[in-house]
Design an enzyme around this catalytic site. Structure first.
Site, short mmCIF file in Angstrom:
data_model
loop_
_atom_site.label_atom_id
_atom_site.label_comp_id
_atom_site.label_asym_id
_atom_site.label_seq_id
_atom_site.Cartn_x
_atom_site.Cartn_y
_atom_site.Cartn_z
N LYS A 15 0.83 -1.22 0.00
CA LYS A 15 0.00 0.00 0.00
C LYS A 15 0.86 1.26 0.00
O LYS A 15 0.65 2.17 -0.80
CB LYS A 15 -0.93 0.02 1.22
CG LYS A 15 -1.90 -1.14 1.29
CD LYS A 15 -2.80 -1.06 2.51
CE LYS A 15 -2.06 -1.17 3.83
NZ LYS A 15 -1.40 -2.46 4.06
N ARG A 90 -10.26 1.20 8.21
CA ARG A 90 -10.00 -0.19 8.59
C ARG A 90 -11.16 -0.80 9.33
O ARG A 90 -11.04 -1.90 9.88
CB ARG A 90 -8.79 -0.25 9.52
CG ARG A 90 -7.53 -0.28 8.74
CD ARG A 90 -6.39 -0.67 9.62
NE ARG A 90 -5.24 0.07 9.18
CZ ARG A 90 -4.02 -0.19 9.55
NH1 ARG A 90 -3.77 -1.15 10.38
NH2 ARG A 90 -3.03 0.53 9.09
N ARG A 129 10.81 -5.45 5.66
CA ARG A 129 10.73 -4.03 5.26
C ARG A 129 11.78 -3.19 5.99
O ARG A 129 12.00 -3.34 7.18
CB ARG A 129 9.32 -3.54 5.59
CG ARG A 129 9.11 -2.06 5.48
CD ARG A 129 7.65 -1.72 5.42
NE ARG A 129 6.85 -2.27 6.51
CZ ARG A 129 5.52 -2.32 6.51
NH1 ARG A 129 4.84 -1.88 5.46
NH2 ARG A 129 4.88 -2.82 7.53
N ARG A 166 10.98 -0.35 11.20
CA ARG A 166 9.93 0.20 12.07
C ARG A 166 9.87 -0.64 13.33
O ARG A 166 9.98 -1.86 13.26
CB ARG A 166 8.59 0.08 11.33
CG ARG A 166 7.97 1.39 11.00
CD ARG A 166 6.81 1.19 10.09
NE ARG A 166 5.70 0.48 10.73
CZ ARG A 166 4.56 0.18 10.12
NH1 ARG A 166 4.38 0.53 8.86
NH2 ARG A 166 3.62 -0.47 10.75
N ARG A 177 -0.53 -8.20 13.89
CA ARG A 177 -1.26 -7.21 13.07
C ARG A 177 -1.90 -7.87 11.85
O ARG A 177 -3.00 -7.53 11.45
CB ARG A 177 -0.32 -6.08 12.65
CG ARG A 177 -0.13 -5.12 13.79
CD ARG A 177 0.92 -4.06 13.64
NE ARG A 177 1.48 -3.77 12.37
CZ ARG A 177 2.77 -3.93 12.05
NH1 ARG A 177 3.61 -4.45 12.92
NH2 ARG A 177 3.21 -3.59 10.87
#
Ligand code: ADP
Ligand code: ADP
Length: 222
Positions: A15, A90, A129, A166, A177
């Site tokens: 995204k 969401r 990531r 992160r 998550r």
């Protein structure tokens, strides 16, 4: 009329990566609720501290606060002609609030692209990531690595500074998550499907191929 595009999809689906490309292409901002909440880190208020705690646990922030933050962001000048919404809405409550917000302005959601990726790949994408220090560039140590790795440290192509991860992209938090995503988003998908706005995009293709599919979907809905 404005071009409001929602990017939906599991953590790691791409995204953020695609929102940036669409933002450049259409000259409208990327609005990421995750980024807006992370930006609250620099504030030392009870509310900001509470947000940090919730994020650390991998849970969702309340609809009320999330809607408020989005309303404020969309009121800014650069979002008058549209936005690429990344990570919002969401929940059905958020989707309804967004519809109401846009209706007040005589606007509406144009397209909802669902970036589809299976759970296993999503975990690898999110866990792998990495970001440049200024967060401008996103890499992936498994799928989209930078050019250099020195003594086990991955370096940004542009600045050669070490990449950062992160703090909620460690495996346990990622898995939590992702499970929340699969449990909670079904009603939202049905909501936009019923409005005829949902487009499915296979996220397991190259970044360029996903981008092309998204642009094609936007052009068809214009
Ligand atoms: P999201 O915002 O949906 O969580 P990101 O855009 O941050 O996803 O992408 C997750 C990770 O996967 C990043 O490391 C990114 O570089 C990588 N990535 C994104 N799209 C692709 C793709 N099409 N192929 C391979 N890796 C990708
Ligand atoms: P991810 O998609 O990997 O969870 P994001 O950057 O989108 O990452 O969001 C980070 C965190 O910010 C989420 O785990 C959640 O706590 C909060 N958050 C972001 N967007 C929303 C939203 N629309 N509703 C509620 N909480 C959100």
């Amino acid at each position: 009329m404005g071009i409001f595009i929602i990017l939906m999809g599991v953590q790691g689906a791409g995204k953020g990566t695609q929102a940036r490309l669409l933002s450049e292409k259409y000259g409208i901002p990327q609005v990421s609720t995750g980024d807006l909440f992370r930006a609250m880190k620099t504030q030392d208020t009870p509310l900001a501290r509470e947000v940090q705690e919730i994020m650390k646990r991998g849970e969702l922030i309340s609809d009320e606060l999330t809607n408020r933050i989005v309303r404020e962001r969309l009121a800014q000048d650069d979002a008058q002609a549209g936005a690429i919404l990344d990570g919002y809405p969401r929940s059905q409550g958020q989707a309804q609030a967004l519809d109401a917000m846009l209706r007040e302005r005589g606007q509406q959601v144009k397209l909802v692209a669902l970036l589809e990726l299976d759970r296993h790949l999503a975990i690898m994408r999110a866990e792998g990531r990495r970001f440049s220090l200024d967060k401008e560039r996103t890499y992936n140590i498994y799928f989209n690595p930078p050019q250099y790795r020195v003594a086990g440290v991955w370096l940004d192509d542009k600045t050669k500074e070490p990449l950062i991860q992160r703090e909620d992209d460690y495996r346990d938090a990622v898995v939590r998550r992702i499970d929340v995503y699969f449990e909670t988003t079904r009603p939202l998908i049905d909501f936009y499907q019923a409005q005829g706005k949902l487009v499915h995009v296979n996220a397991n293709q190259s970044i360029e191929a996903v981008s092309e599919a998204l642009i094609q979907a936007v052009e068809q809905h214009r």
